[in-house]
Design a protein around this motif. Structure first.
Motif, PDB file in Angstrom:
ATOM      1  N   ALA A   1       0.918  -1.284  -0.030  1.00  0.00           N
ATOM      2  CA  ALA A   1      -0.186   0.121  -0.075  1.00  0.00           C
ATOM      3  C   ALA A   1       0.659   1.064  -0.006  1.00  0.00           C
ATOM      4  N   VAL A   2       1.933   1.423   0.726  1.00  0.00           N
ATOM      5  CA  VAL A   2       2.872   2.373   0.871  1.00  0.00           C
ATOM      6  C   VAL A   2       3.584   2.481  -0.518  1.00  0.00           C
ATOM      7  N   PHE A   3       3.937   1.340  -1.112  1.00  0.00           N
ATOM      8  CA  PHE A   3       4.566   1.519  -2.491  1.00  0.00           C
ATOM      9  C   PHE A   3       3.664   2.172  -3.574  1.00  0.00           C
ATOM     10  N   PHE A   4       2.301   1.346  -3.546  1.00  0.00           N
ATOM     11  CA  PHE A   4       1.383   1.936  -4.627  1.00  0.00           C
ATOM     12  C   PHE A   4       1.154   3.385  -4.395  1.00  0.00           C
ATOM     13  N   GLN A   5       0.991   3.748  -3.112  1.00  0.00           N
ATOM     14  CA  GLN A   5       0.689   5.236  -2.900  1.00  0.00           C
ATOM     15  C   GLN A   5       1.738   6.123  -3.509  1.00  0.00           C
ATOM     16  N   ALA A   6       3.018   5.718  -3.354  1.00  0.00           N
ATOM     17  CA  ALA A   6       4.088   6.387  -3.652  1.00  0.00           C
ATOM     18  C   ALA A   6       4.418   6.731  -5.211  1.00  0.00           C
ATOM     19  N   VAL A   7       3.955   5.508  -5.932  1.00  0.00           N
ATOM     20  CA  VAL A   7       4.143   5.447  -7.313  1.00  0.00           C
ATOM     21  C   VAL A   7       2.903   6.210  -7.652  1.00  0.00           C
ATOM     22  N   ALA A   8       1.859   6.182  -7.243  1.00  0.00           N
ATOM     23  CA  ALA A   8       0.539   7.123  -7.662  1.00  0.00           C
ATOM     24  C   ALA A   8       0.956   8.627  -7.529  1.00  0.00           C
ATOM     25  N   SER A   9       1.487   8.830  -6.407  1.00  0.00           N
ATOM     26  CA  SER A   9       1.685  10.567  -6.199  1.00  0.00           C
ATOM     27  C   SER A   9       2.707  10.801  -7.103  1.00  0.00           C
ATOM     28  N   GLY A  10       3.948   9.802  -7.396  1.00  0.00           N
ATOM     29  CA  GLY A  10       5.006  10.199  -8.271  1.00  0.00           C
ATOM     30  C   GLY A  10       4.597  10.491  -9.613  1.00  0.00           C
ATOM     31  N   ARG A  11       3.621   9.591 -10.060  1.00  0.00           N
ATOM     32  CA  ARG A  11       3.435   9.503 -11.370  1.00  0.00           C
ATOM     33  C   ARG A  11       2.044  10.308 -11.808  1.00  0.00           C
ATOM     34  N   ASN A  12       1.667  11.100 -10.618  1.00  0.00           N
ATOM     35  CA  ASN A  12       0.617  11.899 -10.638  1.00  0.00           C
ATOM     36  C   ASN A  12      -0.883  11.118 -11.171  1.00  0.00           C
ATOM     37  N   THR A  13      -1.030  10.024 -10.690  1.00  0.00           N
ATOM     38  CA  THR A  13      -2.273   9.129 -10.932  1.00  0.00           C
ATOM     39  C   THR A  13      -2.920   8.821  -9.710  1.00  0.00           C
ATOM     40  N   THR A  14      -3.770   7.770  -9.675  1.00  0.00           N
ATOM     41  CA  THR A  14      -4.546   7.128  -8.536  1.00  0.00           C
ATOM     42  C   THR A  14      -3.718   5.803  -8.344  1.00  0.00           C
ATOM     43  N   VAL A  15      -4.002   5.273  -7.097  1.00  0.00           N
ATOM     44  CA  VAL A  15      -3.637   4.076  -6.686  1.00  0.00           C
ATOM     45  C   VAL A  15      -4.300   2.942  -7.428  1.00  0.00           C
ATOM     46  N   ASP A  16      -5.746   3.032  -7.834  1.00  0.00           N
ATOM     47  CA  ASP A  16      -6.683   2.097  -8.680  1.00  0.00           C
ATOM     48  C   ASP A  16      -5.823   2.179  -9.931  1.00  0.00           C
ATOM     49  N   ALA A  17      -5.335   3.290 -10.588  1.00  0.00           N
ATOM     50  CA  ALA A  17      -4.801   3.206 -11.780  1.00  0.00           C
ATOM     51  C   ALA A  17      -3.427   2.413 -11.800  1.00  0.00           C
ATOM     52  N   VAL A  18      -2.799   2.580 -10.637  1.00  0.00           N
ATOM     53  CA  VAL A  18      -1.572   1.914 -10.689  1.00  0.00           C
ATOM     54  C   VAL A  18      -1.879   0.554 -10.576  1.00  0.00           C
ATOM     55  N   LYS A  19      -2.732  -0.080  -9.724  1.00  0.00           N
ATOM     56  CA  LYS A  19      -2.967  -1.415  -9.614  1.00  0.00           C
ATOM     57  C   LYS A  19      -3.460  -2.070 -10.758  1.00  0.00           C
ATOM     58  N   GLN A  20      -4.163  -1.300 -11.758  1.00  0.00           N
ATOM     59  CA  GLN A  20      -4.912  -1.862 -12.865  1.00  0.00           C
ATOM     60  C   GLN A  20      -3.967  -1.661 -14.180  1.00  0.00           C
ATOM     61  N   ASN A  21      -3.164  -0.670 -14.133  1.00  0.00           N
ATOM     62  CA  ASN A  21      -2.716  -0.311 -15.602  1.00  0.00           C
ATOM     63  C   ASN A  21      -1.087  -0.591 -15.279  1.00  0.00           C
ATOM     64  N   PHE A  22      -0.521  -0.671 -14.114  1.00  0.00           N
ATOM     65  CA  PHE A  22       0.953  -0.456 -14.035  1.00  0.00           C
ATOM     66  C   PHE A  22       1.667  -1.972 -14.031  1.00  0.00           C
ATOM     67  N   GLY A  23       1.153  -3.134 -14.928  1.00  0.00           N
ATOM     68  CA  GLY A  23       1.394  -4.319 -14.882  1.00  0.00           C
ATOM     69  C   GLY A  23       1.053  -5.504 -13.706  1.00  0.00           C
TER      70      GLY A  23
END
Length: 319
Positions: free
Chosen positions: A234-256
């Motif tokens: 959860a910490v990992f996903f939130q950091a990626v979402a913030s860094g890539r200016n997107t949502t956690v859901d988008a990271v979960k679904q679209n980032f591999g």
């Protein structure tokens, strides 16, 4: 240290790393230098790729005084390599395949930020990931950098490496580079027969600490471990979402979904910003006084500054 305890020391902590490299780290710690997993890594060409990348970084300028590996060119671009498995501090593993120490990496980042000769920072990633210890703090320091930080990926930025790269203002990739493997893993085993010394390991825990020694071969044991991994994820996903200016859901679904993506797919899904070469990326940064993507980096630095000012006011109010 026996084989059992060497492996347990590694398996006792979470990792954000490609599975093959975790197996290699276990083999190295166990001094089983002919282990099959190491043969696989020897054959994948990563060592030669690391050497070529470090050589290319070395050609970008002159070694910056007082740093471990920062190269500074005449245009004020400081290049920092992030190579091999990532560990919190230097250890026996950082001597293998040019692994990265987070403490050294952050010291180099601070030096680049403090230098009046540096206007832009370029972090060059070719890493399978590494341990999660201190990773969130390092990512926060990259995000809060007082100078724009850009990432370039010539080989791969997997797991922990992508966590760090995602905090840069922009991510540029070679056309054959890979990014992703977003997630956290722990390995484990259960001794089912006496080891080579003829000693069967037995763990006895106190009455109110049943989860201190989990049986990873059972569903309950795996569920307990997965709870810890999900919290770290959860910490990992939130950091990626913030860094890539997107949502956690988008990271979960679209980032591999834990897998890797090549440049074209990574860019289309929002994981990276474009295809480039090291030379072209350096040229763009050298010609640019503002960051390449100021809209993303500025709010995070502004928020960090606002938080610092608020803390200072609160402290003054209690003085």
């Amino acid at each position: 240290m026996t084989r059992h305890y060497a492996l347990e020391a590694i398996r006792a902590q979470p990792w954000a790393i490609l599975p093959t490299h975790l197996g290699a780290i276990e083999a190295i710690a166990d001094r089983a230098l002919q282990a099959p997993v190491l043969d696989i890594l020897r054959a994948d060409g990563h060592a030669e790729r690391y050497r070529a990348c470090l050589s290319a970084v070395a050609d970008t300028g002159k070694k910056m005084d007082g740093t471990n590996s920062v190269m500074l060119n005449r245009q004020g671009v400081a290049t920092i390599p992030v190579m091999g498995p990532i560990f919190p501090r230097a250890n026996m593993m950082t001597e293998f395949s040019g692994a990265t120490s987070l403490s050294s990496l952050m010291a180099d980042l601070q030096a680049a930020n403090a230098s009046p000769d540096v206007s832009q920072i370029l972090m060059v990633f070719d890493s399978p990931g590494g341990a999660t210890t201190d990773l969130s703090n390092a990512a926060s320091q990259i995000a809060a950098s007082s100078k724009p930080v850009t990432a370039f990926v010539p080989g791969q930025a997997a797991s922990a490496a992508y966590w760090l790269a995602s905090q840069c203002s922009a991510i540029w990739m070679a056309d054959t580079a890979l990014v992703g493997s977003i997630g956290v893993v722990m390995s484990g085993g259960k001794q089912v027969e006496p080891d080579a010394n003829g000693v069967m390991g037995v763990d006895v825990v106190s009455s109110n600490a049943p989860n201190k020694r989990l049986d990873v071969t059972t569903e309950d044991g795996q569920a307990q471990i997965r709870t810890v991994l999900d919290d770290l994820e959860a910490v990992f996903f939130q950091a990626v979402a913030s860094g890539r200016n997107t949502t956690v859901d988008a990271v979960k679904q679209n980032f591999g979904r834990g897998g890797m993506k090549a440049a074209k797919s990574a860019i289309s899904s929002g994981m990276a910003d474009g295809v480039s070469t090291l030379a072209d990326t350096l040229a763009r940064l050298g010609a640019a006084s503002p960051p390449l993507k100021p809209a993303k980096a500025a709010p995070r630095r502004a928020a960090a500054l606002a938080d610092l000012q608020a803390r200072r006011k609160l402290s003054e109010g209690h003085a």
